[in-house]
Write a protein that holds these residues in place. Sequence first.
Motif, PDB file in Angstrom:
ATOM      1  N   MET A 117      47.950  50.010  33.018  1.00 60.80           N
ATOM      2  CA  MET A 117      47.686  50.357  34.402  1.00 60.80           C
ATOM      3  C   MET A 117      46.175  50.392  34.606  1.00 60.80           C
ATOM      4  N   LYS A 118      45.766  49.805  35.719  1.00 58.52           N
ATOM      5  CA  LYS A 118      44.352  49.801  36.085  1.00 58.52           C
ATOM      6  C   LYS A 118      44.240  50.397  37.486  1.00 58.52           C
ATOM      7  N   VAL A 119      43.363  51.389  37.647  1.00 54.56           N
ATOM      8  CA  VAL A 119      43.171  52.037  38.942  1.00 54.56           C
ATOM      9  C   VAL A 119      41.687  52.321  39.128  1.00 54.56           C
ATOM     10  N   ILE A 120      41.186  51.999  40.306  1.00 54.23           N
ATOM     11  CA  ILE A 120      39.790  52.295  40.619  1.00 54.23           C
ATOM     12  C   ILE A 120      39.696  52.725  42.077  1.00 54.23           C
ATOM     13  N   ARG A 124      42.980  34.862  48.984  1.00 53.35           N
ATOM     14  CA  ARG A 124      42.357  34.022  47.959  1.00 53.35           C
ATOM     15  C   ARG A 124      41.860  34.872  46.782  1.00 53.35           C
ATOM     16  N   ILE A 125      41.209  35.989  47.090  1.00 60.06           N
ATOM     17  CA  ILE A 125      40.716  36.896  46.044  1.00 60.06           C
ATOM     18  C   ILE A 125      41.878  37.388  45.184  1.00 60.06           C
ATOM     19  N   LEU A 126      42.955  37.815  45.825  1.00 57.88           N
ATOM     20  CA  LEU A 126      44.115  38.337  45.111  1.00 57.88           C
ATOM     21  C   LEU A 126      44.803  37.247  44.292  1.00 57.88           C
ATOM     22  N   THR A 127      44.954  36.071  44.856  1.00 55.58           N
ATOM     23  CA  THR A 127      45.592  34.957  44.154  1.00 55.58           C
ATOM     24  C   THR A 127      44.794  34.566  42.921  1.00 55.58           C
ATOM     25  N   GLU A 128      43.473  34.475  43.052  1.00 54.72           N
ATOM     26  CA  GLU A 128      42.628  34.132  41.903  1.00 54.72           C
ATOM     27  C   GLU A 128      42.765  35.170  40.799  1.00 54.72           C
ATOM     28  N   TYR A 129      42.799  36.443  41.171  1.00 54.16           N
ATOM     29  CA  TYR A 129      42.934  37.513  40.183  1.00 54.16           C
ATOM     30  C   TYR A 129      44.267  37.420  39.447  1.00 54.16           C
ATOM     31  N   VAL A 130      45.351  37.271  40.178  1.00 55.43           N
ATOM     32  CA  VAL A 130      46.679  37.226  39.561  1.00 55.43           C
ATOM     33  C   VAL A 130      46.837  35.973  38.703  1.00 55.43           C
ATOM     34  N   GLN A 131      46.295  34.853  39.137  1.00 60.79           N
ATOM     35  CA  GLN A 131      46.419  33.612  38.371  1.00 60.79           C
ATOM     36  C   GLN A 131      45.635  33.649  37.064  1.00 60.79           C
ATOM     37  N   GLU A 132      44.617  34.501  36.990  1.00 70.71           N
ATOM     38  CA  GLU A 132      43.876  34.657  35.735  1.00 70.71           C
ATOM     39  C   GLU A 132      44.710  35.349  34.672  1.00 70.71           C
ATOM     40  N   ASN A 154      42.295  42.418  31.133  1.00 71.02           N
ATOM     41  CA  ASN A 154      40.935  42.062  31.473  1.00 71.02           C
ATOM     42  C   ASN A 154      40.370  43.035  32.500  1.00 71.02           C
ATOM     43  N   ASP A 155      39.651  44.028  32.016  1.00 67.21           N
ATOM     44  CA  ASP A 155      39.075  45.039  32.900  1.00 67.21           C
ATOM     45  C   ASP A 155      37.981  44.469  33.793  1.00 67.21           C
ATOM     46  N   VAL A 156      37.250  43.488  33.309  1.00 64.71           N
ATOM     47  CA  VAL A 156      36.176  42.878  34.103  1.00 64.71           C
ATOM     48  C   VAL A 156      36.759  42.165  35.320  1.00 64.71           C
ATOM     49  N   ALA A 157      37.826  41.427  35.140  1.00 64.45           N
ATOM     50  CA  ALA A 157      38.466  40.737  36.260  1.00 64.45           C
ATOM     51  C   ALA A 157      38.980  41.742  37.285  1.00 64.45           C
ATOM     52  N   PHE A 158      39.529  42.855  36.840  1.00 60.08           N
ATOM     53  CA  PHE A 158      40.018  43.884  37.759  1.00 60.08           C
ATOM     54  C   PHE A 158      38.867  44.490  38.553  1.00 60.08           C
ATOM     55  N   PHE A 159      37.769  44.799  37.870  1.00 54.20           N
ATOM     56  CA  PHE A 159      36.611  45.347  38.580  1.00 54.20           C
ATOM     57  C   PHE A 159      36.080  44.343  39.597  1.00 54.20           C
ATOM     58  N   VAL A 194      38.562  53.421  49.048  1.00 59.88           N
ATOM     59  CA  VAL A 194      39.402  52.249  48.838  1.00 59.88           C
ATOM     60  C   VAL A 194      39.993  52.343  47.431  1.00 59.88           C
ATOM     61  N   LEU A 195      41.296  52.554  47.375  1.00 61.66           N
ATOM     62  CA  LEU A 195      42.036  52.670  46.122  1.00 61.66           C
ATOM     63  C   LEU A 195      42.652  51.310  45.804  1.00 61.66           C
ATOM     64  N   ILE A 196      42.420  50.833  44.596  1.00 64.04           N
ATOM     65  CA  ILE A 196      43.013  49.572  44.154  1.00 64.04           C
ATOM     66  C   ILE A 196      43.666  49.829  42.801  1.00 64.04           C
ATOM     67  N   ALA A 197      44.932  49.406  42.681  1.00 64.68           N
ATOM     68  CA  ALA A 197      45.675  49.633  41.438  1.00 64.68           C
ATOM     69  C   ALA A 197      46.445  48.371  41.061  1.00 64.68           C
ATOM     70  N   ASP A 198      46.504  48.094  39.781  1.00 65.68           N
ATOM     71  CA  ASP A 198      47.313  47.020  39.201  1.00 65.68           C
ATOM     72  C   ASP A 198      48.202  47.726  38.183  1.00 65.68           C
ATOM     73  N   TYR A 199      49.504  47.752  38.431  1.00 61.82           N
ATOM     74  CA  TYR A 199      50.397  48.543  37.585  1.00 61.82           C
ATOM     75  C   TYR A 199      51.781  47.914  37.511  1.00 61.82           C
ATOM     76  N   ILE A 200      52.536  48.369  36.543  1.00 59.85           N
ATOM     77  CA  ILE A 200      53.932  47.962  36.383  1.00 59.85           C
ATOM     78  C   ILE A 200      54.794  49.072  36.974  1.00 59.85           C
TER      79      ILE A 200
END
Length: 163
Positions: free
Chosen positions: A1-4, A66-74, A79-84, A109-115
Motif C-alpha cells: 500500500m502506498k499513501v501520500i 494520461r498521468i494515471l494511465t502512464e503510472y499504472v502501465q509502468e 516503485n515508490d519513485v513512480a508513485f511520488f 490531496v490524498l493519493i493512495a495505491d492499494y489492494i
Amino acid sequence: MKVIVHRLVKERNVRGATVQLRSSQLPDDGRMLQVLLSQTRKGINRSSGFAHFDREVDGQPKTFERILTEYVQEDPTDNDVAFFNLSERALHKLKELIEGKVAAIGGYVLIADYIGGKKENPERFILVALIRNQELPSLTDDLELISALVLDLEKLKHGVRVK
C-alpha cells in the motif's frame, strides 16, 4: 500500500495557489491510516455524482487520465519513485486548474495505491481525494472548551477511486 498527502494552498477570492509537497509516503504502521482510507472511501461513495474522462479535441486523453494511465502501465507495485511522481504531477495539474478560479479553495490531496475489495478477489485501486479541514468543538483534559481542526471526511466534494 502506498499513501501520500500533499497540501494545495488556495484561499477563496484570491487568484493563485501554491503546493506543499510531503517528501515521503505516510507510514503504514497504525490504525489511523486505515481509518483515513476507510472514511475517505465512504465519503467518495456517499457523493451523489459520478465522473468520466472526456477526450480532448484531438482525441488525446486529458492530463489526469494520461498521468494515471502512464503510472499504472509502468506496473509500479514496488516503485515508490513512480508513485511520488504520480502524486506530484496530479497535484500540480490540480493547482493549474484552480489557481485562476476565484471561488475555489485548496485542501489536502490524498493519493493512495492499494489492494482492496473482497478477500477472495482482491483488486488494485487508485484513490485521489481533496480533503478540507473542519473546525469542531473539543475539550481539554481540564474540561475547557476549545476549537479543534479535523479532516472533514463526511463532505468530500472531490474524490475518485479507480480500479
